[in-house]
Enzyme design. Structure first.
Site, PDB file in Angstrom:
ATOM      1  N   HIS A   8      27.703  34.494  53.947  1.00 56.10           N
ATOM      2  CA  HIS A   8      26.708  33.589  54.552  1.00 56.10           C
ATOM      3  C   HIS A   8      25.337  34.233  54.608  1.00 56.10           C
ATOM      4  O   HIS A   8      25.204  35.428  54.876  1.00 56.10           O
ATOM      5  CB  HIS A   8      27.154  33.053  55.915  1.00 56.10           C
ATOM      6  CG  HIS A   8      27.310  34.089  56.990  1.00 56.10           C
ATOM      7  ND1 HIS A   8      26.255  34.483  57.781  1.00 56.10           N
ATOM      8  CD2 HIS A   8      28.382  34.780  57.416  1.00 56.10           C
ATOM      9  CE1 HIS A   8      26.697  35.385  58.661  1.00 56.10           C
ATOM     10  NE2 HIS A   8      27.972  35.578  58.464  1.00 56.10           N
TER      11      HIS A   8
ATOM     12  N   ASP B  30      25.961  41.648  58.570  1.00 62.05           N
ATOM     13  CA  ASP B  30      26.448  40.300  58.877  1.00 62.05           C
ATOM     14  C   ASP B  30      25.335  39.297  58.604  1.00 62.05           C
ATOM     15  O   ASP B  30      24.565  38.971  59.477  1.00 62.05           O
ATOM     16  CB  ASP B  30      26.892  40.253  60.345  1.00 62.05           C
ATOM     17  CG  ASP B  30      27.598  38.956  60.697  1.00 62.05           C
ATOM     18  OD1 ASP B  30      27.972  38.208  59.780  1.00 62.05           O
ATOM     19  OD2 ASP B  30      27.760  38.696  61.900  1.00 62.05           O
TER      20      ASP B  30
ATOM     21  N   GLU C 174      26.426  29.659  59.237  1.00 61.12           N
ATOM     22  CA  GLU C 174      27.771  30.127  59.598  1.00 61.12           C
ATOM     23  C   GLU C 174      27.807  30.591  61.033  1.00 61.12           C
ATOM     24  O   GLU C 174      28.744  30.306  61.768  1.00 61.12           O
ATOM     25  CB  GLU C 174      28.196  31.280  58.667  1.00 61.12           C
ATOM     26  CG  GLU C 174      29.663  31.705  58.838  1.00 61.12           C
ATOM     27  CD  GLU C 174      29.904  32.766  59.920  1.00 61.12           C
ATOM     28  OE1 GLU C 174      31.064  33.021  60.245  1.00 61.12           O
ATOM     29  OE2 GLU C 174      28.924  33.331  60.465  1.00 61.12           O
ATOM     30  N   GLU C 175      26.768  31.339  61.439  1.00 62.47           N
ATOM     31  CA  GLU C 175      26.811  31.978  62.759  1.00 62.47           C
ATOM     32  C   GLU C 175      26.904  30.960  63.899  1.00 62.47           C
ATOM     33  O   GLU C 175      27.442  31.251  64.957  1.00 62.47           O
ATOM     34  CB  GLU C 175      25.585  32.884  62.962  1.00 62.47           C
ATOM     35  CG  GLU C 175      25.591  34.139  62.094  1.00 62.47           C
ATOM     36  CD  GLU C 175      26.732  35.105  62.425  1.00 62.47           C
ATOM     37  OE1 GLU C 175      27.582  34.780  63.275  1.00 62.47           O
ATOM     38  OE2 GLU C 175      26.778  36.173  61.799  1.00 62.47           O
TER      39      GLU C 175
ATOM     40  N   ASP D 178      32.741  38.608  54.534  1.00 63.72           N
ATOM     41  CA  ASP D 178      31.957  38.481  55.781  1.00 63.72           C
ATOM     42  C   ASP D 178      32.460  39.463  56.822  1.00 63.72           C
ATOM     43  O   ASP D 178      32.813  39.111  57.935  1.00 63.72           O
ATOM     44  CB  ASP D 178      32.050  37.040  56.310  1.00 63.72           C
ATOM     45  CG  ASP D 178      31.162  36.821  57.530  1.00 63.72           C
ATOM     46  OD1 ASP D 178      30.300  37.679  57.802  1.00 63.72           O
ATOM     47  OD2 ASP D 178      31.355  35.805  58.227  1.00 63.72           O
TER      48      ASP D 178
ATOM     49  N   HIS E  62      26.230  41.372  65.325  1.00 65.47           N
ATOM     50  CA  HIS E  62      25.463  40.462  66.205  1.00 65.47           C
ATOM     51  C   HIS E  62      24.473  41.184  67.119  1.00 65.47           C
ATOM     52  O   HIS E  62      24.237  40.730  68.238  1.00 65.47           O
ATOM     53  CB  HIS E  62      26.415  39.606  67.061  1.00 65.47           C
ATOM     54  CG  HIS E  62      27.196  38.599  66.278  1.00 65.47           C
ATOM     55  ND1 HIS E  62      27.966  37.635  66.895  1.00 65.47           N
ATOM     56  CD2 HIS E  62      27.328  38.399  64.957  1.00 65.47           C
ATOM     57  CE1 HIS E  62      28.553  36.885  65.972  1.00 65.47           C
ATOM     58  NE2 HIS E  62      28.179  37.333  64.783  1.00 65.47           N
TER      59      HIS E  62
END
Lengths: 465, 465
Positions: free
Chosen positions: B273, B285, B319-320, B346, B419
């Site tokens: 993503h 990420d 996606e997140e 991912d 994140h």
């Protein structure tokens, strides 16, 4: 066995021999106790939990001093007091930095201690990048006019922290060197060995004959980003700092003593610094150091009798902004001749792996005793002398000739955390802290319970200062 | 040797045998090329440098999509385009959290994605602390009235990241569970395995039948601090979040294809993503994932001829925030029967250590080829099947029965960074990224250059979905 030996030590002819054996017993007891006694770790845990950050001159630093006084009194120290002296209190305020061209990216930033603020709207300017401090020094005067200078020299990781001495020059002298060349501000790569988005602060020293320009550090990954961008073309930064300095605010040094039973005027001084940068909780820098010194003394305080000489624990105020050493020396120069030896723990709680005695003492009976005491704790006696001491006691050493003891700690990871928001309790390993306490307790008790004269040893070895 | 073998493959009787041998040659060439070709790493380095964070629905995400389109076109992909769909755009805004009683201490905080803001002055309230999510679930309704609920359950570190599935429930479902019990807000320990003063964000999902309360994560050391304070007595927190949501903003999915030379309608779909949380640069990420998928396809694009089937690289948007999978499935359900297999990278750039084929395929000739191809790259073929897939392709799999390939990566340290602001380029090891690209290139080329039918294999094994 132990009981019989102690009993026979009552016979006068055996006193000297027994004294050494009893010393060894006591040292071994202290080391064993250090492993199981949590007083030192609890001191650190409570300091970081109940107080937290302790910026020199702040209310928190005063709160910490009062807290420490209460803690030492409760622990049975014979005499506990605070020594005050005035310092400038520097408060950080809001701060922000970003790349604004060729593309906006936010940077993790921390103003350097003592930095002047930017104008309220901040400074937006093109950068000139230097990959080493030397490259900045090589730039001609006037060459940075209207620019933000950026120095991205990397700090080298080393067990004894030697990379710090090389890298820190950029932080300490960089702002004035950039100002001399006309820069509007200086941004440096953090003086630190980690790769987290957390900037390292630390004090800078302005040259009073040059304009004071705002100065800040960005995190290592952000410095990498600026380097990568600058390799592609022009880069413009935004920097906004809102620091404020208040002159003549009191800082607080806490002193706790165990009075010597034979020579109370003779002092074995151990300590660390109680103040900390305000971004973190001051766990490794230097809650650990004061916990180690106080923890070692507490183990000695718990023995059936006081050692011959006085043990003095000093929790210095205002070390981080560079005032502790001179202030303590100025206040104590008259009694400096009575300070048998001084030592300072200010490198986190990494395990101690070597010890260094004052010049001329390496072949003394004291050295032999100490070597035997610390070897089981995993500590070698260094066979060569260096010039290590400690920021807080260097005044006493350099001006008054007070001998110092130095313990080398494993600082491989110390500068990952040093002077950052990341300086929190979890970074301290309780077992490593306990090893430090055991080593300091062994040394302190041996030095305080002996008649060793490090100055005389230095003189006879021809190395007196 | 190689020349002779290729020459003899012109003889019809040897075509099948030679095909396998030629495949092995090509796979071996691809793997060798992956080690020295920096296209994939450069993709990631430039994405994080030239673009940076790419929050779903943001201008940065669109810039990234346009950037990626240009990059794929330049790389020689046959067809490159963008697919748009509307999502809510959530913007973080200013945020702050601190302990205000018994003593002020600042906390490193990040609002959870989709969190509603607090009132402008923030929320100041006593906390009720829960050391596990279950403890929160066990609290009676109404029991948190007027309080800030704090859940400090720790995430467990594991190579395959299994601790995430357990811990993330607090983040996803916690705010509504706390609201159900009357809480004013929810503060959670970061869903992460590090111990830095950096909070982990991530999306939360409100139950539409319950009040939406502000929700944020604090860093692990801060959660420790709150726990230590709460063990001593009442604790009061301050929380201020200023997030804002804009509905119906476009998100962008980038698609690049290498058209199959024999069956262009049959698609081997690989991807990652493109969107990322906005605190960091989205390197692990999932810049790494899109670089791996695109990098693998680029190696195939550079071969003298296209494989039989189409290779499609998909760089998913949004996606997140949980929209990518359903949106892609909805847009592509009609052609889903032509998607031979789908796979997604991912989980950062940690080395791949195992592979898992679709159900029923383990004993197929394809499995044998793939096993032989990836073993030299340090990758085992799993002998048991799990239910791993990927957030972006699960819609295709679950609704349309598209088979998927899963590669297990070493994620031991992935959730230290996941994140957070710390998700920057330096966290990716170029050699590990290259290993990922080699494995994906081998798989993709083998699947695209064969006639393997994973659905038929699943059906004959009685495991069809």
């Amino acid at each position: 066995m132990r009981f019989l030996r102690r009993l026979s030590c009552a016979l006068p002819a055996l006193v000297i021999l027994c004294s050494a054996a009893a010393n060894a017993d006591t040292v071994s007891d202290l080391a064993a106790k250090a492993k199981t006694d949590s007083w030192g770790y609890d001191f650190l845990a409570d300091l970081t939990t109940d107080i937290g950050a302790r910026m020199a001159g702040s209310k928190s630093e005063r709160d910490a001093a009062e807290w420490a006084v209460a803690r030492l009194k409760k622990a049975g120290f014979d005499e506990v007091h605070i020594e005050k002296f005035p310092v400038p209190y520097w408060a950080r305020g809001a701060e922000e930095a970003s790349i604004v061209a060729p593309r906006t990216q936010t940077l993790a930033v921390a103003a350097l201690g003592h930095s002047v603020p930017t104008p309220p709207a901040g400074i937006d300017a093109d950068i000139v990048i230097f990959k080493s401090f030397q490259a900045l020094l090589d730039a001609p005067e006037g060459s940075l006019k209207g620019k933000i200078a950026v120095v991205t020299q990397k700090m080298v990781r080393a067990q004894d922290g030697e990379g710090y001495g090389v890298a820190v020059r950029t932080r300490v002298a960089g702002p004035s060197e950039a100002a001399k060349r006309g820069a509007l501000a200086l941004v440096i790569r953090s003086i630190g060995t980690d790769n987290h988005r957390i900037a390292h602060t630390g004090v800078t020293l302005y040259n009073k004959d040059l304009p004071k320009i705002p100065a800040a550090a960005i995190s290592n990954p952000d410095a990498d980003l600026v380097e990568r961008m600058a390799a592609k073309g022009p880069v413009k930064l935004h920097l906004k700092l809102d620091s404020k300095t208040t002159e003549n605010v009191d800082t607080y040094t806490v002193v706790g003593e165990l009075k010597g039973r034979e020579h109370p005027e003779q002092v074995v001084l151990i300590g660390g610094h109680l103040d900390s940068w305000e971004l973190g909780a001051g766990a490794i820098d230097d809650g650990a150091g004061v916990a180690i010194a106080a923890g070692a003394a507490k183990l000695i305080a718990d023995l059936p009798q006081r050692p011959k000489r006085t043990v003095r624990v000093v929790m210095f105020g205002a070390e981080e902004i560079g005032y502790a050493s001179d202030a303590y020396e100025a206040a104590h120069s008259k009694e400096a001749g009575n300070i048998v030896i001084a030592g300072e723990s200010d490198f986190g709680a990494g395990r101690i792996y070597n010890a260094e005695l004052p010049a001329g003492s390496l072949n003394s009976p004291f050295a032999k005793q100490l070597t035997a005491a610390i070897l089981p704790l995993g500590v070698d006696m260094r066979r060569e002398s260096s010039s290590h001491g400690g920021a807080d006691i260097e005044g006493l050493h350099e001006k008054d000739g007070v001998p110092f003891i130095d313990f080398g700690q494993d600082g491989t990871h110390y500068f990952d955390i040093h002077h950052t928001a990341d300086d929190t309790l979890d970074k301290v390993d309780p077992a490593e802290l306990a090893q430090n306490i055991a080593v300091w307790a062994a040394f302190t008790w041996l030095a305080a319970n002996s008649d060793v004269d490090f100055r005389a040893q230095a003189a006879s070895a021809g190395t007196a200062k």
